[in-house]
Design a protein around this motif. Sequence first.
Motif, mmCIF file in Angstrom:
data_model
loop_
_atom_site.group_PDB
_atom_site.id
_atom_site.type_symbol
_atom_site.label_atom_id
_atom_site.label_comp_id
_atom_site.label_asym_id
_atom_site.label_seq_id
_atom_site.Cartn_x
_atom_site.Cartn_y
_atom_site.Cartn_z
ATOM 1 N N MET A 175 12.064 58.406 93.073
ATOM 2 C CA MET A 175 12.684 59.682 93.116
ATOM 3 C C MET A 175 12.767 60.553 91.626
ATOM 4 N N SER A 176 12.877 61.926 91.983
ATOM 5 C CA SER A 176 13.026 62.623 90.569
ATOM 6 C C SER A 176 14.223 62.475 89.916
ATOM 7 N N GLY A 177 14.362 62.516 88.679
ATOM 8 C CA GLY A 177 15.505 62.335 88.147
ATOM 9 C C GLY A 177 16.424 63.504 87.832
ATOM 10 N N THR A 178 15.851 64.719 88.400
ATOM 11 C CA THR A 178 16.550 66.073 88.095
ATOM 12 C C THR A 178 16.901 66.589 89.541
ATOM 13 N N GLU A 179 16.801 65.610 90.612
ATOM 14 C CA GLU A 179 17.145 66.058 91.850
ATOM 15 C C GLU A 179 18.649 65.909 91.925
ATOM 16 N N PRO A 180 19.434 67.066 92.632
ATOM 17 C CA PRO A 180 20.624 66.969 92.751
ATOM 18 C C PRO A 180 21.452 65.840 93.245
ATOM 19 N N VAL A 181 20.854 65.341 94.363
ATOM 20 C CA VAL A 181 21.557 64.059 94.798
ATOM 21 C C VAL A 181 21.539 62.844 93.596
ATOM 22 N N VAL A 182 20.535 62.524 92.889
ATOM 23 C CA VAL A 182 20.689 61.558 91.905
ATOM 24 C C VAL A 182 21.508 62.027 90.866
ATOM 25 N N SER A 183 21.519 63.337 90.245
ATOM 26 C CA SER A 183 22.364 63.838 89.228
ATOM 27 C C SER A 183 23.926 63.700 89.493
ATOM 28 N N THR A 184 24.183 63.916 90.953
ATOM 29 C CA THR A 184 25.696 63.979 91.287
ATOM 30 C C THR A 184 25.941 62.288 91.445
ATOM 31 N N VAL A 185 25.306 61.536 91.970
ATOM 32 C CA VAL A 185 25.459 60.194 92.027
ATOM 33 C C VAL A 185 25.706 59.438 90.753
ATOM 34 N N ASN A 186 24.809 60.066 89.845
ATOM 35 C CA ASN A 186 24.949 59.337 88.510
ATOM 36 C C ASN A 186 26.470 59.952 87.897
ATOM 37 N N PHE A 187 26.729 61.222 88.177
ATOM 38 C CA PHE A 187 27.894 61.824 87.579
ATOM 39 C C PHE A 187 29.153 61.009 87.838
ATOM 40 N N ILE A 188 29.006 60.539 89.342
ATOM 41 C CA ILE A 188 30.228 59.762 89.477
ATOM 42 C C ILE A 188 30.174 58.312 89.496
ATOM 43 N N ARG A 189 28.824 57.669 89.464
ATOM 44 C CA ARG A 189 28.735 56.171 89.000
ATOM 45 C C ARG A 189 28.871 55.786 87.650
ATOM 46 N N SER A 190 28.272 56.844 86.861
ATOM 47 C CA SER A 190 28.089 56.327 85.349
ATOM 48 C C SER A 190 29.431 56.525 84.584
ATOM 49 N N ARG A 191 30.591 56.986 85.150
ATOM 50 C CA ARG A 191 31.719 57.175 84.452
ATOM 51 C C ARG A 191 32.764 56.293 85.285
ATOM 52 N N GLY A 192 33.541 55.291 84.363
ATOM 53 C CA GLY A 192 34.380 54.711 85.276
ATOM 54 C C GLY A 192 35.686 55.413 85.731
ATOM 55 N N LEU A 193 36.193 56.245 85.112
ATOM 56 C CA LEU A 193 37.045 56.973 85.603
ATOM 57 C C LEU A 193 36.648 57.892 86.919
ATOM 58 N N ASN A 194 35.600 58.449 86.690
ATOM 59 C CA ASN A 194 35.154 59.173 88.132
ATOM 60 C C ASN A 194 34.925 58.418 89.220
ATOM 61 N N HIS A 195 34.335 57.181 88.957
ATOM 62 C CA HIS A 195 34.034 56.319 90.035
ATOM 63 C C HIS A 195 35.339 55.794 90.642
ATOM 64 N N ARG A 196 36.121 55.448 89.983
ATOM 65 C CA ARG A 196 37.564 55.026 90.496
ATOM 66 C C ARG A 196 38.100 55.949 91.280
ATOM 67 N N GLN A 197 38.343 57.307 90.830
ATOM 68 C CA GLN A 197 38.868 58.180 91.508
ATOM 69 C C GLN A 197 38.117 58.875 92.860
ATOM 70 N N PHE A 198 36.748 58.755 92.483
ATOM 71 C CA PHE A 198 36.031 58.868 93.817
ATOM 72 C C PHE A 198 36.434 57.695 95.132
ATOM 73 N N ARG A 199 36.271 56.660 94.652
ATOM 74 C CA ARG A 199 36.570 55.564 95.703
ATOM 75 C C ARG A 199 38.058 55.983 96.212
ATOM 76 N N ASP A 200 39.101 56.159 95.341
ATOM 77 C CA ASP A 200 40.430 56.426 96.036
ATOM 78 C C ASP A 200 40.123 57.728 96.717
ATOM 79 N N PHE A 201 39.483 58.708 96.741
ATOM 80 C CA PHE A 201 39.302 59.858 97.285
ATOM 81 C C PHE A 201 38.700 59.474 98.709
ATOM 82 N N LEU A 202 37.821 58.512 98.706
ATOM 83 C CA LEU A 202 37.180 58.261 99.985
ATOM 84 C C LEU A 202 38.090 57.578 100.852
ATOM 85 N N SER A 203 38.981 56.882 100.277
ATOM 86 C CA SER A 203 39.910 55.903 101.003
ATOM 87 C C SER A 203 41.155 57.016 101.620
#
Length: 417
Positions: free
Chosen positions: A103-131
């Motif tokens: 997959m291309s690294g500039t694809e919106p899906v990949v950049s969004t996933v990386n924004f969420i998963r590559s930062r600890g705070l964002n990832h924790r908040q995202f999991r809380d949000f899904l819950s």
Amino acid sequence: MKNENKAASKESLRVAHLLAKEGKPFTDALDESTDITDTAQLLLFTRGVNADFEVTEELASMNSLRGTTTGEDIFKEVEEMLTKYNLKWNQLKCVTTDGGKNMSGTEPVVSTVNFIRSRGLNHRQFRDFLSEVEAEYPDLPYHTAVRWLSSGKVLLRFFELREIEIFLNEKKRPQPLLSNTEWLWKLAFAADIMGFLNGFNLKLQGKTVLICETYTAVKSFRRQLALIESQIMSSCFVHFPCCQTLKEEVDSPFPHEFAGDIFSELKKQFQQRFSDLDASAEDISRFENPFNCTIEELPPNLQLEVINLQCDNMLKGKFQENNLTEFYKCLPSDEYGELRSYARGLISVFGSTYLCEKTFSKMKYVKSQYRSALTDEHLQSIMMIGSTNFDPQFEEMLSKKKNFIHPISSLKLCFKQ
């Protein structure tokens, strides 16, 4: 570790030297990927089949390419490997490579996933949000270029968790495409088609997959692809669940032209990438079922043996009862020497670059961010040990050491005291 590495290396050398001495055919599977330091690593596996139909697969070489990685560079590495093991080009029956793109690294899906998963705070908040919103899934998978199956998993989960749009807005990082129904159609189609491709890819994986099994999967996929294309162009999404879900949610039309272009390119790529299999279709068919072939169309050296084979009801029964490798192994060598040799050549062919992909996954753990300073030599030694089928004789090696005391002997001494 040095002794074990030497043992693994000797096993590869032993296999290669045996092939060279007997002039037996062999095949190579090779692939290239970058490690944590962006150094290109080239893996080359060799497979050979001996007279007893024992299949041997070993990592013949692992080379770090610090300059360019052109076809010429890779060819030189293969040539050096053949010279090192004293193998001849006319013994090389087939080379299996993987030319697929990630997959291309500039694809919106990949950049969004990386924004969420590559930062600890964002990832924790995202999991809380899904819950909080009681989402169907608790998290997003992390896309990684080496694990090629992850592309489809990321797209599917991203489509299923479209609540991501709310989270991104709260983080003041809006993604306008998530409100664009045309783009959502393309996302749904991409998730479904990647899932379809992943199912095909999984059929090609596994150790000692025979070339006839690979070709069967290719032919089946082509027919399925033609069927699904006709259904999709008629807006029938029975085999594309993401598209069916979106059809029930939005009123905008499906982008048929976009899908048509994807199908056309996919069929073109399959035609090109598997052209070698198409060219060898007759050989594969004869190997797969020697009882169902026309004698006049066989190579002259096989004709008499195949006539004898087709007239032998006992061997026909063994063919139905055993797998192909076991069947050809049971043929008497004095009566079916040419046919056995023919079969060994095709059994030696790699069906995919599965071993390379599997080894690259191990490499990501071996040379991680915590061991990025690992030298090329040490990395190659570790990977050689980790991928070999050689069973090191630890007790035998240790028994030759002067100061070594066997653990059982040590216990006996303790009890005596």
